[in-house]
Design a protein around this motif. Structure first.
Motif, mmCIF file in Angstrom:
data_model
loop_
_atom_site.group_PDB
_atom_site.id
_atom_site.type_symbol
_atom_site.label_atom_id
_atom_site.label_comp_id
_atom_site.label_asym_id
_atom_site.label_seq_id
_atom_site.Cartn_x
_atom_site.Cartn_y
_atom_site.Cartn_z
ATOM 1 N N ASN A 247 41.886 18.983 -34.243
ATOM 2 C CA ASN A 247 41.215 17.487 -34.270
ATOM 3 C C ASN A 247 41.287 17.025 -33.119
ATOM 4 N N SER A 248 42.395 17.343 -32.269
ATOM 5 C CA SER A 248 42.527 16.357 -30.975
ATOM 6 C C SER A 248 41.860 17.292 -29.870
ATOM 7 N N TYR A 249 40.934 18.372 -30.380
ATOM 8 C CA TYR A 249 40.204 19.188 -29.283
ATOM 9 C C TYR A 249 39.454 18.216 -28.218
ATOM 10 N N GLY A 250 39.244 18.418 -26.751
ATOM 11 C CA GLY A 250 38.728 17.890 -25.837
ATOM 12 C C GLY A 250 39.145 16.812 -25.485
ATOM 13 N N LYS A 251 40.294 16.075 -25.770
ATOM 14 C CA LYS A 251 40.797 14.823 -25.307
ATOM 15 C C LYS A 251 41.038 14.845 -23.836
ATOM 16 N N ASN A 252 41.438 16.344 -23.389
ATOM 17 C CA ASN A 252 41.923 16.339 -21.779
ATOM 18 C C ASN A 252 40.790 16.810 -21.044
ATOM 19 N N LEU A 253 39.390 16.808 -21.754
ATOM 20 C CA LEU A 253 38.448 17.366 -20.959
ATOM 21 C C LEU A 253 37.671 16.304 -20.257
ATOM 22 N N VAL A 254 37.092 16.439 -19.143
ATOM 23 C CA VAL A 254 36.214 15.281 -18.326
ATOM 24 C C VAL A 254 34.890 15.959 -18.309
ATOM 25 N N PRO A 256 35.335 13.704 -22.123
ATOM 26 C CA PRO A 256 35.924 14.024 -23.274
ATOM 27 C C PRO A 256 34.847 14.553 -24.275
ATOM 28 N N VAL A 257 35.198 15.729 -24.960
ATOM 29 C CA VAL A 257 34.361 15.989 -25.988
ATOM 30 C C VAL A 257 35.249 16.095 -27.435
ATOM 31 N N SER A 258 34.439 15.560 -28.464
ATOM 32 C CA SER A 258 35.369 15.494 -29.683
ATOM 33 C C SER A 258 35.054 16.766 -30.433
ATOM 34 N N PHE A 259 36.028 17.042 -31.373
ATOM 35 C CA PHE A 259 35.843 18.318 -32.235
ATOM 36 C C PHE A 259 34.561 18.360 -32.959
ATOM 37 N N ALA A 260 34.245 16.985 -33.378
ATOM 38 C CA ALA A 260 32.907 17.059 -34.323
ATOM 39 C C ALA A 260 31.790 17.461 -33.346
ATOM 40 N N GLU A 261 31.775 16.841 -32.192
ATOM 41 C CA GLU A 261 30.598 17.252 -31.420
ATOM 42 C C GLU A 261 30.659 18.934 -30.815
ATOM 43 N N LEU A 262 31.738 19.381 -30.888
ATOM 44 C CA LEU A 262 31.895 20.904 -30.624
ATOM 45 C C LEU A 262 31.216 21.605 -31.933
ATOM 46 N N LEU A 263 31.641 21.154 -33.126
ATOM 47 C CA LEU A 263 31.428 21.782 -34.554
ATOM 48 C C LEU A 263 29.698 21.855 -34.472
ATOM 49 N N GLN A 264 29.193 20.702 -34.190
ATOM 50 C CA GLN A 264 27.512 20.375 -34.209
ATOM 51 C C GLN A 264 26.868 21.269 -33.291
ATOM 52 N N ARG A 265 27.385 21.621 -32.145
ATOM 53 C CA ARG A 265 26.780 22.628 -31.033
ATOM 54 C C ARG A 265 27.003 23.962 -31.591
ATOM 55 N N VAL A 266 28.221 24.316 -32.136
ATOM 56 C CA VAL A 266 28.456 25.491 -32.771
ATOM 57 C C VAL A 266 27.480 25.961 -33.761
ATOM 58 N N PRO A 282 46.582 15.417 -39.759
ATOM 59 C CA PRO A 282 45.832 14.339 -40.526
ATOM 60 C C PRO A 282 45.653 13.081 -39.775
ATOM 61 N N LYS A 283 46.588 12.887 -38.793
ATOM 62 C CA LYS A 283 46.470 11.602 -37.838
ATOM 63 C C LYS A 283 45.167 11.635 -37.028
ATOM 64 N N ASP A 284 44.765 12.676 -36.952
ATOM 65 C CA ASP A 284 43.600 12.958 -35.872
ATOM 66 C C ASP A 284 42.190 13.194 -36.619
ATOM 67 N N LEU A 285 42.349 13.275 -37.986
ATOM 68 C CA LEU A 285 41.137 13.666 -38.470
ATOM 69 C C LEU A 285 40.024 12.353 -38.796
ATOM 70 N N SER A 286 38.896 12.741 -37.854
ATOM 71 C CA SER A 286 37.963 11.353 -37.740
ATOM 72 C C SER A 286 36.901 11.307 -39.000
ATOM 73 N N GLU A 288 34.001 10.680 -37.998
ATOM 74 C CA GLU A 288 32.927 11.673 -37.488
ATOM 75 C C GLU A 288 32.944 13.026 -37.975
ATOM 76 N N LEU A 289 34.392 13.621 -38.044
ATOM 77 C CA LEU A 289 34.467 14.784 -38.431
ATOM 78 C C LEU A 289 34.060 15.032 -39.963
ATOM 79 N N ILE A 290 34.522 13.935 -40.547
ATOM 80 C CA ILE A 290 34.293 14.005 -42.244
ATOM 81 C C ILE A 290 32.489 14.136 -42.254
ATOM 82 N N GLN A 291 31.921 13.276 -41.537
ATOM 83 C CA GLN A 291 30.341 13.093 -41.750
ATOM 84 C C GLN A 291 29.824 14.474 -41.293
ATOM 85 N N VAL A 292 30.161 15.267 -40.286
ATOM 86 C CA VAL A 292 29.642 16.396 -39.512
ATOM 87 C C VAL A 292 29.796 17.351 -40.941
#
Length: 483
Positions: A247-254, A256-266, A282-286, A288-292
């Motif tokens: 759920n914290s995927y992509g926060k350190n990228l430049v 940033p890319v969210s995990f939900a965005e990655l899932l949509q592209r996959v 649980p603290k990072d589950l957004s 956006e991810l629930i809706q994806v």
């Protein structure tokens, strides 16, 4: 990609390249030469056995290590009676370390019969200084030791081992380096794990993982998508995206890319029919991810959402950074938005300072969330974590009483949840022949439940509609639905 490399054309008289992965291709070619020469000398092919301890991240690492060995010319061995034995270790609990030490004693007796045998150790356990000192002192017959950060250097390290004739120890404290396009030998032709990130920033007070896996670093999304496309072209229909906290995927990228965005592209990639992932904090589950997940046609209806404790006081001591109420609100929202989802969890009993009242709070969460399954653990003190030095270690009688009550509740609810599927027809990925009865195929539903049904090996790797006939608590017996 490594598949396009002709290792026979690499000039081994030149200096090894400095850049990766070209440097590792050079050492794979060099390792092939060592393996070929040794095979010719003893008059048979060299064999290698890779044994994995621990999580699915480790299992994926082992596939990469096995891929290097295959490229180098080793034949896979089913047992430890091999020329090279590699243990990819886990250190989440102390008993995992003890298992490795016990197996090493057994390997020593095998090595005495085959002095040419090489023994290698890698993985999380090797990142602990005390472990390295113990191996150097008590297990001097080990030939190669490396950790979690330099797995990509496996071929290079094996070459050093062959050429030096000494024990090679190469442990890195941390790294920001991610090396792409190295060989992989997948266990299944039709499904695969994919690392999307490495390390963890959460520092839960009971957990050694951030200290041995390092800080979070995410792979570039383009590299992940390229790998998924390659797997799809190779016949893979199901992938599992792996990270300590996806759920914290992509926060350190430049940028940033969210995990939900990655899932949509996959999801857009043709050929991939199922997408799984773990693990979610649980603290990072957004939202956006629930809706994806809600609107996805490929993301499996299964979410592993570790609770660890239902007591806010204990959660605070664990440094989990959510309360009981916040977790319950999140679980309720997920159930409301995705009614057919299966929610599983991890729970620890016996954390320092825990009382029966705290355990009853956990049982209360289990009843309210209605987990489809839960992995329950007794707290294991890990040297090097804050919790190891906490006062008020819990008496065994409290642990046993609490654990038994929790397990009974979990199993009762899980059986009721499973029984709700009785008579339904659901798609299952045929994964393997049943171990006990080879007339049956073992399949996995989208919600991660297992179903056994009559069928031939020709079905393996296919997604088949199966009627769920008999519920046996945590699995079903079914039959193919030909309607």
């Amino acid at each position: 990609m490594h598949k396009d490399i002709d290792f026979n054309q690499i000039d081994l008289n030149s200096q090894p390249p400095a850049a990766e992965p070209a440097r590792q291709y050079y050492f794979i070619a060099k390792l092939r030469q060592h393996v070929k020469e040794e095979s010719e000398r003893i008059g048979r092919p060299l064999t290698a056995n890779v044994t994995t301890f621990g999580c699915q991240m480790n299992a994926r690492d082992s596939e990469k290590l096995a891929g290097v060995l295959e490229c180098a010319g080793y034949l896979p061995a089913e047992t430890e009676e091999a020329d090279l034995v590699l243990y990819n270790t886990c250190t989440v609990r102390d008993n995992a370390n003890q298992r490795v030490y016990g197996r090493l004693g057994h390997l020593n007796s095998i090595k005495k019969k085959n002095p040419l045998m090489k023994i290698a150790l890698c993985g999380c356990m090797m990142q602990e200084e005390s472990v390295i000192e113990k191996i150097k002192k008590s297990y001097r017959f080990v030939d190669l030791i490396f950790g979690t950060h330099n797995i990509f250097k496996f071929a290079e390290l094996l070459c050093t081992m062959f050429e030096s004739g000494r024990t090679v120890i190469d442990i890195w404290k941390d790294t920001s380096q991610i090396v792409e396009d190295l060989p992989v030998d997948r266990k299944y032709p039709f499904k695969s794990g994919i690392n999307i990130m490495f390390g963890c920033n959460n520092f839960c007070s009971y957990c050694i993982v951030p200290y041995v896996r390092g800080r979070e670093r995410s792979r570039n999304p383009e590299d992940i998508l390229k790998e998924v496309k390659s797997l799809a072209a190779d016949g893979v229909v199901e992938i599992m995206l792996l990270g300590q906290n996806v759920n914290s995927y992509g926060k350190n990228l430049v940028p940033p890319v969210s995990f939900a965005e990655l899932l949509q592209r996959v999801e857009e990639i043709d050929g991939i029919e199922r997408i799984r992932f773990m693990t979610s904090h649980p603290k990072d589950l957004s939202e956006e991810l629930i809706q994806v997940m809600k609107h996805s046609k490929k993301i499996c209806r299964h979410l592993h959402l570790p609770l660890q404790s239902g007591s806010t006081r204990i959660l605070q001591a664990m440094n989990r950074r959510y309360t009981k109420e916040q977790y319950l609100a999140l679980a309720e929202k997920i159930r409301k938005e995705i009614p057919d989802i299966s929610i599983t969890t991890d729970i620890i009993v016996g954390f320092p300072g825990e009382t029966m009242e705290d355990i009853e709070e956990t049982i209360d969460v289990v009843k309210k969330v209605q987990y489809d399954n839960a992995f329950t653990f007794i707290y294991s003190k890990r040297t090097g974590t804050p919790a190891a030095s906490m006062p008020n270690q819990v008496p065994q009688e409290i642990i046993k009483q609490g654990f038994d009550q929790l397990l009974e509740t979990v199993q009762e609810i899980a059986k009721k949840r499973a029984a709700l599927l009785q008579g339904k027809v659901l798609p299952a990925l045929a994964e393997e022949r049943n171990v006990q009865d080879n007339t049956l195929i073992t399949g996995r539903l989208s919600n991660n439940m297992i179903v056994h049904f009559p069928g031939s090996p020709a079905l393996l790797g296919k997604i088949i509609n199966v009627r769920l006939k008999e519920c046996h608590g945590f699995y079903y017996l079914g039959e193919i639905d030909h309607a």
